[in-house]
Design a protein around this motif. Structure first.
Motif, PDB file in Angstrom:
ATOM      1  N   GLU A 207      -6.388   5.520   9.260  1.00 24.00           N
ATOM      2  CA  GLU A 207      -5.142   4.809   8.990  1.00 24.00           C
ATOM      3  C   GLU A 207      -5.000   3.622   9.948  1.00 24.00           C
ATOM      4  O   GLU A 207      -4.654   2.508   9.544  1.00 24.00           O
TER       5      GLU A 207
ATOM      6  N   SER B 259       0.856  -1.186   0.000  1.00 25.33           N
ATOM      7  CA  SER B 259       0.000   0.000   0.000  1.00 25.33           C
ATOM      8  C   SER B 259       0.890   1.232   0.000  1.00 25.33           C
ATOM      9  O   SER B 259       1.885   1.282   0.737  1.00 25.33           O
TER      10      SER B 259
ATOM     11  N   CYS C 271      -0.434   7.074   4.449  1.00 27.11           N
ATOM     12  CA  CYS C 271      -1.324   6.223   3.656  1.00 27.11           C
ATOM     13  C   CYS C 271      -2.429   5.673   4.541  1.00 27.11           C
ATOM     14  O   CYS C 271      -2.164   5.191   5.647  1.00 27.11           O
TER      15      CYS C 271
ATOM     16  N   THR D 138      -3.470   0.346  -3.313  1.00 26.58           N
ATOM     17  CA  THR D 138      -3.071  -0.943  -2.752  1.00 26.58           C
ATOM     18  C   THR D 138      -3.186  -2.014  -3.818  1.00 26.58           C
ATOM     19  O   THR D 138      -4.175  -2.065  -4.551  1.00 26.58           O
TER      20      THR D 138
ATOM     21  N   ARG E 196       3.158   4.592  -7.633  1.00 26.86           N
ATOM     22  CA  ARG E 196       3.366   6.042  -7.512  1.00 26.86           C
ATOM     23  C   ARG E 196       3.654   6.695  -8.861  1.00 26.86           C
ATOM     24  O   ARG E 196       3.933   7.890  -8.923  1.00 26.86           O
TER      25      ARG E 196
ATOM     26  N   ASP F  27      -9.347   0.110   3.016  1.00 25.66           N
ATOM     27  CA  ASP F  27      -9.223   1.514   2.613  1.00 25.66           C
ATOM     28  C   ASP F  27      -9.884   2.360   3.691  1.00 25.66           C
ATOM     29  O   ASP F  27     -11.109   2.395   3.810  1.00 25.66           O
TER      30      ASP F  27
ATOM     31  N   GLU G 188       0.947   5.730  -0.248  1.00 23.25           N
ATOM     32  CA  GLU G 188       0.159   6.950  -0.149  1.00 23.25           C
ATOM     33  C   GLU G 188      -0.029   7.552  -1.537  1.00 23.25           C
ATOM     34  O   GLU G 188       0.863   7.461  -2.385  1.00 23.25           O
TER      35      GLU G 188
ATOM     36  N   ASP H  35      -5.658   9.053  -5.205  1.00 22.84           N
ATOM     37  CA  ASP H  35      -5.870   8.437  -3.905  1.00 22.84           C
ATOM     38  C   ASP H  35      -4.756   7.448  -3.559  1.00 22.84           C
ATOM     39  O   ASP H  35      -3.948   7.069  -4.407  1.00 22.84           O
ATOM     40  N   ASP H  36      -4.746   7.017  -2.291  1.00 21.70           N
ATOM     41  CA  ASP H  36      -3.860   5.930  -1.887  1.00 21.70           C
ATOM     42  C   ASP H  36      -4.150   4.701  -2.747  1.00 21.70           C
ATOM     43  O   ASP H  36      -5.277   4.521  -3.237  1.00 21.70           O
TER      44      ASP H  36
ATOM     45  N   HIS I 241      -2.107  12.739  -0.465  1.00 29.39           N
ATOM     46  CA  HIS I 241      -1.541  12.580   0.870  1.00 29.39           C
ATOM     47  C   HIS I 241      -0.061  12.938   0.903  1.00 29.39           C
ATOM     48  O   HIS I 241       0.422  13.514   1.888  1.00 29.39           O
TER      49      HIS I 241
ATOM     50  N   ASP J 165      -4.580   3.318   3.319  1.00 30.59           N
ATOM     51  CA  ASP J 165      -4.827   1.948   2.866  1.00 30.59           C
ATOM     52  C   ASP J 165      -3.964   0.977   3.677  1.00 30.59           C
ATOM     53  O   ASP J 165      -2.962   1.374   4.275  1.00 30.59           O
TER      54      ASP J 165
END
Length: 260
Positions: free
Chosen positions: A53, A12, A25, A250, A237, A44, A14, A247-248, A18, A27
């Motif tokens: 978190e 997961s 993160c 995963t 990323r 999530d 960020e 968004d985060d 974020h 997630d």
């Protein structure tokens, strides 16, 4: 029945929002492998809740514990309604434990939860919220086939609304699935941060896996690459995925390494 072997890897990270705000993160992902089953979970945390978190991390920890215990004790259960009942009972265990630990502050820990149980003879799948699962099974004209497992019904017409583990009516919107298909040799769990990259949507609104993306993600684990965390983090990323969703993100994946 012998338990198949699975290679499992997940991460997961960020999202851009974020990172820009200096926030962690929200997630989480986790898994456990026992002598009888493998359990994979992603969560999530609700961005609007102050301790989400912690909530997402707690949810995957409890899911690994309770689903593995329930499934391990009933490893000879046959595919069908018994598996659905097992999944619902395990979720109740998770919910009760989650609420016991968070008490009156439980809404501050709000999180979704998606779980897959890989057992001899069947795959069990449970979703609370908007996570999703893609399975790899079979070939057609020499091409690997990917299947989006049925998802929970949308709680409303608005895409930014979902159900959380702490929602009062979570059980009403929880979806369970049981598959008995020995051809399944890969499974992928994700939170909604990867929905735009992983899923295609038709004009009618129906969703299906993005086969090229799914194939690349599974193949990279098939070959057991070095620095798997670094390579997956770079992908999640990447500018390409960030442009689709800030968004985060995963990605938790498992590929079968033996048929048991």
């Amino acid at each position: 029945m012998t338990v198949p072997s699975w290679r499992i890897h997940g991460l997961s990270v960020e999202g851009y929002r974020h990172r820009r705000q200096g926030l962690p993160c929200q997630d989480a992902c986790g898994w456990v492998v026992t002598s009888a089953v493998a359990v994979l979970a992603v969560a999530d945390g609700a961005g609007s809740r102050p301790r989400s978190e912690e909530g997402s991390r707690l949810a995957v920890k409890l899911a690994a514990e309770h689903f593995a215990r329930r499934a391990g004790a009933a490893v000879e259960v046959q595919p069908g309604e018994a598996v659905h009942e097992l999944l619902r009972d395990a979720l109740q265990d998770v919910s009760d434990d989650f609420l016991d630990r968070t008490g009156s502050d439980a809404p501050d820990f709000a999180t979704t939860l998606t779980v897959v149980v890989l057992a001899p003879g069947w795959l069990g799948h449970l979703t609370v919220g908007d996570g999703f699962v893609v399975a790899r099974a079979g070939t057609e004209d020499g091409e690997r086939q990917f299947h989006l497992l049925p998802q929970a019904a949308a709680v409303s017409e608005y895409s930014n609304e979902t159900v959380f583990l702490t929602s009062p009516d979570a059980a009403r919107w929880t979806h369970t699935e049981c598959l008995s298909d020995d051809g399944i040799d890969g499974v992928l769990l994700s939170t909604d941060g990867l929905a735009q990259a992983m899923l295609n949507r038709s004009a009618s609104g129906a969703q299906s896996p993005n086969t090229s993306f799914a194939d690349a993600v599974f193949r990279s684990l098939d070959t057991a690459p070095d620095d798997a965390d670094g390579k997956l983090a770079a992908l999640l990323r990447s500018d390409r995925l960030t442009a689709l969703n800030a968004d985060d993100k995963t990605l938790l994946r498992a590929v079968r390494t033996s048929r048991g």
